[in-house]
Design an enzyme around this catalytic site. Structure first.
Site, PDB file in Angstrom:
ATOM      1  N   ASP A  35       0.855  -1.186   0.000  1.00 57.89           N
ATOM      2  CA  ASP A  35       0.000   0.000   0.000  1.00 57.89           C
ATOM      3  C   ASP A  35       0.895   1.241   0.000  1.00 57.89           C
ATOM      4  O   ASP A  35       1.891   1.312   0.722  1.00 57.89           O
ATOM      5  CB  ASP A  35      -0.920  -0.005   1.224  1.00 57.89           C
ATOM      6  CG  ASP A  35      -2.074   0.969   1.077  1.00 57.89           C
ATOM      7  OD1 ASP A  35      -3.229   0.506   0.969  1.00 57.89           O
ATOM      8  OD2 ASP A  35      -1.832   2.203   1.083  1.00 57.89           O
ATOM      9  N   ILE A  36       0.518   2.248  -0.781  1.00 61.91           N
ATOM     10  CA  ILE A  36       1.326   3.462  -0.910  1.00 61.91           C
ATOM     11  C   ILE A  36       1.288   4.294   0.378  1.00 61.91           C
ATOM     12  O   ILE A  36       2.179   5.105   0.616  1.00 61.91           O
ATOM     13  CB  ILE A  36       0.819   4.281  -2.132  1.00 61.91           C
ATOM     14  CG1 ILE A  36       1.899   5.174  -2.685  1.00 61.91           C
ATOM     15  CG2 ILE A  36      -0.444   5.073  -1.797  1.00 61.91           C
ATOM     16  CD1 ILE A  36       1.563   5.746  -4.061  1.00 61.91           C
ATOM     17  N   GLY A  98     -15.031   3.425   4.023  1.00 67.24           N
ATOM     18  CA  GLY A  98     -13.675   3.843   3.674  1.00 67.24           C
ATOM     19  C   GLY A  98     -13.163   3.314   2.356  1.00 67.24           C
ATOM     20  O   GLY A  98     -11.977   3.488   2.037  1.00 67.24           O
ATOM     21  N   GLN A  99     -14.032   2.659   1.563  1.00 68.66           N
ATOM     22  CA  GLN A  99     -13.537   2.186   0.256  1.00 68.66           C
ATOM     23  C   GLN A  99     -13.334   3.377  -0.676  1.00 68.66           C
ATOM     24  O   GLN A  99     -14.237   4.219  -0.833  1.00 68.66           O
ATOM     25  CB  GLN A  99     -14.521   1.186  -0.382  1.00 68.66           C
ATOM     26  CG  GLN A  99     -13.935   0.543  -1.639  1.00 68.66           C
ATOM     27  CD  GLN A  99     -14.851  -0.508  -2.274  1.00 68.66           C
ATOM     28  OE1 GLN A  99     -15.995  -0.710  -1.839  1.00 68.66           O
ATOM     29  NE2 GLN A  99     -14.352  -1.158  -3.310  1.00 68.66           N
ATOM     30  N   HIS A 105     -10.250  -5.505  -3.353  1.00 68.26           N
ATOM     31  CA  HIS A 105      -8.894  -5.680  -2.803  1.00 68.26           C
ATOM     32  C   HIS A 105      -8.974  -6.048  -1.340  1.00 68.26           C
ATOM     33  O   HIS A 105      -9.802  -5.526  -0.596  1.00 68.26           O
ATOM     34  CB  HIS A 105      -8.048  -4.420  -2.987  1.00 68.26           C
ATOM     35  CG  HIS A 105      -8.668  -3.160  -2.455  1.00 68.26           C
ATOM     36  ND1 HIS A 105      -9.616  -2.463  -3.156  1.00 68.26           N
ATOM     37  CD2 HIS A 105      -8.482  -2.490  -1.296  1.00 68.26           C
ATOM     38  CE1 HIS A 105      -9.982  -1.412  -2.459  1.00 68.26           C
ATOM     39  NE2 HIS A 105      -9.325  -1.394  -1.318  1.00 68.26           N
ATOM     40  N   HIS A 107      -6.941  -5.838   2.147  1.00 67.37           N
ATOM     41  CA  HIS A 107      -5.816  -5.265   2.879  1.00 67.37           C
ATOM     42  C   HIS A 107      -5.287  -6.359   3.805  1.00 67.37           C
ATOM     43  O   HIS A 107      -6.072  -6.975   4.552  1.00 67.37           O
ATOM     44  CB  HIS A 107      -6.270  -4.112   3.778  1.00 67.37           C
ATOM     45  CG  HIS A 107      -6.808  -2.909   3.075  1.00 67.37           C
ATOM     46  ND1 HIS A 107      -6.079  -1.761   2.918  1.00 67.37           N
ATOM     47  CD2 HIS A 107      -8.020  -2.671   2.508  1.00 67.37           C
ATOM     48  CE1 HIS A 107      -6.817  -0.846   2.288  1.00 67.37           C
ATOM     49  NE2 HIS A 107      -8.009  -1.376   2.035  1.00 67.37           N
TER      50      HIS A 107
HETATM   51  P1  5GP Z   1      -9.634   1.374   0.204  1.00 68.48           P
HETATM   52  O1  5GP Z   1      -9.635   2.734   0.870  1.00 68.48           O
HETATM   53  O2  5GP Z   1     -10.398   1.432  -1.113  1.00 68.48           O
HETATM   54  O3  5GP Z   1     -10.078   0.241   1.076  1.00 68.48           O
HETATM   55  O4  5GP Z   1      -8.122   1.048  -0.127  1.00 68.48           O
HETATM   56  C1  5GP Z   1      -7.425   1.627  -1.176  1.00 68.48           C
HETATM   57  C2  5GP Z   1      -5.980   1.611  -0.783  1.00 68.48           C
HETATM   58  O5  5GP Z   1      -5.210   1.853  -1.939  1.00 68.48           O
HETATM   59  C3  5GP Z   1      -5.599   2.697   0.231  1.00 68.48           C
HETATM   60  O6  5GP Z   1      -5.089   2.081   1.413  1.00 68.48           O
HETATM   61  C4  5GP Z   1      -4.548   3.533  -0.496  1.00 68.48           C
HETATM   62  O7  5GP Z   1      -3.487   3.947   0.338  1.00 68.48           O
HETATM   63  C5  5GP Z   1      -4.072   2.586  -1.578  1.00 68.48           C
HETATM   64  N1  5GP Z   1      -3.614   3.261  -2.779  1.00 68.48           N
HETATM   65  C6  5GP Z   1      -4.230   4.310  -3.419  1.00 68.48           C
HETATM   66  N2  5GP Z   1      -3.531   4.652  -4.518  1.00 68.48           N
HETATM   67  C7  5GP Z   1      -2.467   3.794  -4.581  1.00 68.48           C
HETATM   68  C8  5GP Z   1      -1.378   3.663  -5.515  1.00 68.48           C
HETATM   69  O8  5GP Z   1      -1.259   4.372  -6.509  1.00 68.48           O
HETATM   70  N3  5GP Z   1      -0.474   2.684  -5.257  1.00 68.48           N
HETATM   71  C9  5GP Z   1      -0.579   1.863  -4.161  1.00 68.48           C
HETATM   72  N4  5GP Z   1       0.378   0.942  -3.996  1.00 68.48           N
HETATM   73  N5  5GP Z   1      -1.593   1.959  -3.270  1.00 68.48           N
HETATM   74  C10 5GP Z   1      -2.519   2.919  -3.486  1.00 68.48           C
END
Ligand code: 5GP
Ligand code: ZN
Length: 119
Positions: A35-36, A98-99, A105, A107
């Site tokens: 994760d970034i 929080g998506q 995906h 985590h």
């Molecule tokens: P969500 O919030 O949808 O559950 O998770 C999305 C995740 O993707 C977040 O934890 C965010 O930090 C990660 N993320 C967003 N953009 C990028 C990216 O460009 N590269 C990587 N490696 N992770 C990303």
């Protein structure tokens, strides 16, 4: 069409190698990358190569691939040596939870104490 790569989807681009990521594992059906914006010492995302908007949609459309994502989450935990301390597999589903990326995906979080409930 569900399952097909979406031109406006960041994780489809990562799966296709069009956007760089620190990949830790790959299979025919999944990609795992860091994760970034890590929320724990280990924070890896496991995605299906197929585009589906969330985990439940993926499981309904392609249950075998959903199982692959879960198995790979376990393999990431083993590779990162976080099983002994415990780890969490999270599928945020919907903006209220929080998506932010609407490509399914998991985590995989570990390497520190994890509170419950997560908030
Ligand atoms: P969500 O919030 O949808 O559950 O998770 C999305 C995740 O993707 C977040 O934890 C965010 O930090 C990660 N993320 C967003 N953009 C990028 C990216 O460009 N590269 C990587 N490696 N992770 C990303
Ligand atoms: Zn996608």
């Amino acid at each position: 069409m569900a399952g097909e790569p979406q031109s406006d989807c960041l994780f489809c681009k990562i799966a296709q190698g069009e956007v760089p990521a620190t990949i830790v594992r790959e299979t025919e059906t999944t990609v795992a990358f860091r994760d970034i914006n890590p929320q724990a010492p280990t924070h890896v995302l496991v995605i299906p190569r197929l585009h589906h908007p969330d985990a439940a949609s993926l499981a309904a459309a392609a249950p075998g691939v959903a199982a692959d994502v879960l198995r790979e989450a376990g393999e990431v935990a083993a590779q990162e040596k976080i099983q002994d301390g415990g780890y969490r597999i999270v599928f945020n589903t919907g903006t209220g939870a929080g998506q932010t990326v609407f490509h399914a995906h998991a985590h995989v979080l570990g390497g520190r104490g994890l509170n419950w409930p997560p908030g």
